[in-house]
Design a protein around this motif. Sequence first.
Motif, PDB file in Angstrom:
ATOM      1  N   ARG A   1       0.834  -1.201   0.000  1.00 15.91           N
ATOM      2  CA  ARG A   1       0.000   0.000   0.000  1.00 15.91           C
ATOM      3  C   ARG A   1       0.873   1.258   0.000  1.00 15.91           C
ATOM      4  N   ARG A   2       1.983   1.234   0.729  1.00 21.28           N
ATOM      5  CA  ARG A   2       2.895   2.382   0.718  1.00 21.28           C
ATOM      6  C   ARG A   2       3.508   2.576  -0.659  1.00 21.28           C
ATOM      7  N   ALA A   3       3.837   1.495  -1.330  1.00 19.68           N
ATOM      8  CA  ALA A   3       4.389   1.592  -2.688  1.00 19.68           C
ATOM      9  C   ALA A   3       3.351   2.177  -3.647  1.00 19.68           C
ATOM     10  N   GLU A   4       2.089   1.758  -3.511  1.00 23.43           N
ATOM     11  CA  GLU A   4       1.025   2.327  -4.345  1.00 23.43           C
ATOM     12  C   GLU A   4       0.890   3.824  -4.109  1.00 23.43           C
ATOM     13  N   ASN A   5       0.919   4.226  -2.842  1.00 27.92           N
ATOM     14  CA  ASN A   5       0.794   5.638  -2.506  1.00 27.92           C
ATOM     15  C   ASN A   5       2.002   6.419  -3.022  1.00 27.92           C
ATOM     16  N   ALA A   6       3.192   5.833  -2.961  1.00 29.45           N
ATOM     17  CA  ALA A   6       4.389   6.510  -3.463  1.00 29.45           C
ATOM     18  C   ALA A   6       4.297   6.723  -4.972  1.00 29.45           C
ATOM     19  N   ARG A   7       3.788   5.746  -5.705  1.00 28.12           N
ATOM     20  CA  ARG A   7       3.607   5.913  -7.151  1.00 28.12           C
ATOM     21  C   ARG A   7       2.569   7.001  -7.443  1.00 28.12           C
ATOM     22  N   PHE A   8       1.501   7.028  -6.654  1.00 34.01           N
ATOM     23  CA  PHE A   8       0.477   8.063  -6.818  1.00 34.01           C
ATOM     24  C   PHE A   8       1.075   9.445  -6.566  1.00 34.01           C
ATOM     25  N   LEU A   9       1.869   9.584  -5.491  1.00 32.80           N
ATOM     26  CA  LEU A   9       2.470  10.881  -5.177  1.00 32.80           C
ATOM     27  C   LEU A   9       3.518  11.283  -6.199  1.00 32.80           C
ATOM     28  N   ALA A  10       4.173  10.316  -6.822  1.00 32.97           N
ATOM     29  CA  ALA A  10       5.132  10.656  -7.876  1.00 32.97           C
ATOM     30  C   ALA A  10       4.417  11.297  -9.058  1.00 32.97           C
ATOM     31  N   LEU A  11       3.200  10.848  -9.341  1.00 31.98           N
ATOM     32  CA  LEU A  11       2.434  11.417 -10.447  1.00 31.98           C
ATOM     33  C   LEU A  11       1.721  12.712 -10.073  1.00 31.98           C
ATOM     34  N   PHE A  12       1.044  12.720  -8.934  1.00 30.69           N
ATOM     35  CA  PHE A  12       0.184  13.835  -8.558  1.00 30.69           C
ATOM     36  C   PHE A  12       0.759  14.728  -7.462  1.00 30.69           C
ATOM     37  N   GLY A  13       1.952  14.424  -6.948  1.00 31.42           N
ATOM     38  CA  GLY A  13       2.568  15.217  -5.882  1.00 31.42           C
ATOM     39  C   GLY A  13       2.760  16.678  -6.234  1.00 31.42           C
ATOM     40  N   PRO A  14       3.283  16.986  -7.450  1.00 30.21           N
ATOM     41  CA  PRO A  14       3.435  18.407  -7.794  1.00 30.21           C
ATOM     42  C   PRO A  14       2.113  19.164  -7.803  1.00 30.21           C
ATOM     43  N   PHE A  15       1.050  18.544  -8.293  1.00 34.61           N
ATOM     44  CA  PHE A  15      -0.259  19.202  -8.291  1.00 34.61           C
ATOM     45  C   PHE A  15      -0.748  19.405  -6.857  1.00 34.61           C
ATOM     46  N   ILE A  16      -0.561  18.422  -5.976  1.00 38.71           N
ATOM     47  CA  ILE A  16      -0.991  18.535  -4.581  1.00 38.71           C
ATOM     48  C   ILE A  16      -0.241  19.666  -3.891  1.00 38.71           C
ATOM     49  N   ARG A  17       1.088  19.752  -4.105  1.00 38.72           N
ATOM     50  CA  ARG A  17       1.878  20.827  -3.494  1.00 38.72           C
ATOM     51  C   ARG A  17       1.453  22.192  -4.032  1.00 38.72           C
ATOM     52  N   TRP A  18       1.184  22.279  -5.351  1.00 41.67           N
ATOM     53  CA  TRP A  18       0.747  23.534  -5.944  1.00 41.67           C
ATOM     54  C   TRP A  18      -0.584  23.969  -5.343  1.00 41.67           C
ATOM     55  N   PHE A  19      -1.524  23.038  -5.194  1.00 41.23           N
ATOM     56  CA  PHE A  19      -2.829  23.355  -4.627  1.00 41.23           C
ATOM     57  C   PHE A  19      -2.704  23.806  -3.168  1.00 41.23           C
ATOM     58  N   LYS A  20      -1.875  23.133  -2.382  1.00 39.55           N
ATOM     59  CA  LYS A  20      -1.691  23.529  -0.978  1.00 39.55           C
ATOM     60  C   LYS A  20      -1.059  24.912  -0.867  1.00 39.55           C
ATOM     61  N   MET A  21      -0.103  25.208  -1.767  1.00 38.63           N
ATOM     62  CA  MET A  21       0.539  26.526  -1.744  1.00 38.63           C
ATOM     63  C   MET A  21      -0.462  27.615  -2.114  1.00 38.63           C
ATOM     64  N   ARG A  22      -1.310  27.376  -3.101  1.00 33.00           N
ATOM     65  CA  ARG A  22      -2.341  28.351  -3.476  1.00 33.00           C
ATOM     66  C   ARG A  22      -3.302  28.596  -2.321  1.00 33.00           C
ATOM     67  N   ARG A  23      -3.662  27.539  -1.605  1.00 29.75           N
ATOM     68  CA  ARG A  23      -4.563  27.680  -0.461  1.00 29.75           C
ATOM     69  C   ARG A  23      -3.896  28.491   0.646  1.00 29.75           C
ATOM     70  N   THR A  24      -2.608  28.255   0.879  1.00 30.84           N
ATOM     71  CA  THR A  24      -1.874  28.998   1.899  1.00 30.84           C
ATOM     72  C   THR A  24      -1.786  30.469   1.535  1.00 30.84           C
ATOM     73  N   ILE A  25      -1.466  30.760   0.283  1.00 27.91           N
ATOM     74  CA  ILE A  25      -1.365  32.146  -0.172  1.00 27.91           C
ATOM     75  C   ILE A  25      -2.707  32.845  -0.033  1.00 27.91           C
ATOM     76  N   HIS A  26      -3.774  32.181  -0.371  1.00 23.11           N
ATOM     77  CA  HIS A  26      -5.109  32.776  -0.288  1.00 23.11           C
ATOM     78  C   HIS A  26      -5.519  33.064   1.158  1.00 23.11           C
ATOM     79  N   ARG A  27      -5.144  32.201   2.076  1.00 20.69           N
ATOM     80  CA  ARG A  27      -5.563  32.360   3.474  1.00 20.69           C
ATOM     81  C   ARG A  27      -4.700  33.345   4.253  1.00 20.69           C
ATOM     82  N   ASP A  28      -3.436  33.489   3.882  1.00 21.72           N
ATOM     83  CA  ASP A  28      -2.497  34.323   4.640  1.00 21.72           C
ATOM     84  C   ASP A  28      -2.600  35.771   4.166  1.00 21.72           C
TER      85      ASP A  28
END
Length: 131
Positions: free
Chosen positions: A65-92
């Motif tokens: 399951r950790r390997a599956e999640n690591a493969r998922f984060l390798a594909l979608f990790g940049p989008f997740i980080r970008w979305f979290k950064m946009r949310r932080t910028i909007h709230r701060d």
Amino acid sequence: MLMNFLRKLMYGRYGSDYLSFFLLFLYVVLIFISALPHMAWVSWLALAVLLWNLFRMFSRRIDRRRAENARFLALFGPFIRWFKMRRTIHRDKDHRYFKCPNCGQYLRVPRGKGKITVNCRNCGASFEERS
């Protein structure tokens, strides 16, 4: 009583991760799509996604399951980080965020200080911006 039951049930099992949350979101989207006319077959796909998610959460094969999640984060990790950064910028509202032109690192400076020189802690580059 219920908490002890849940603790015992989940002991030694994988639980949830980013892929689980994505699968749950996908399930909800597919359920809404299946409500459209002539799209009832999508509910079977939604059920398959939900069952796969439950299988992952209750699995005892934590390494897989950790390997599956690591493969998922390798594909979608940049989008997740970008979305979290946009949310932080909007709230701060007390800070401005700048992206370093040299390395791409996000830098936070206080608002309302006028024109300032921003120094990147990652690569050492300096640039001027209005805060």
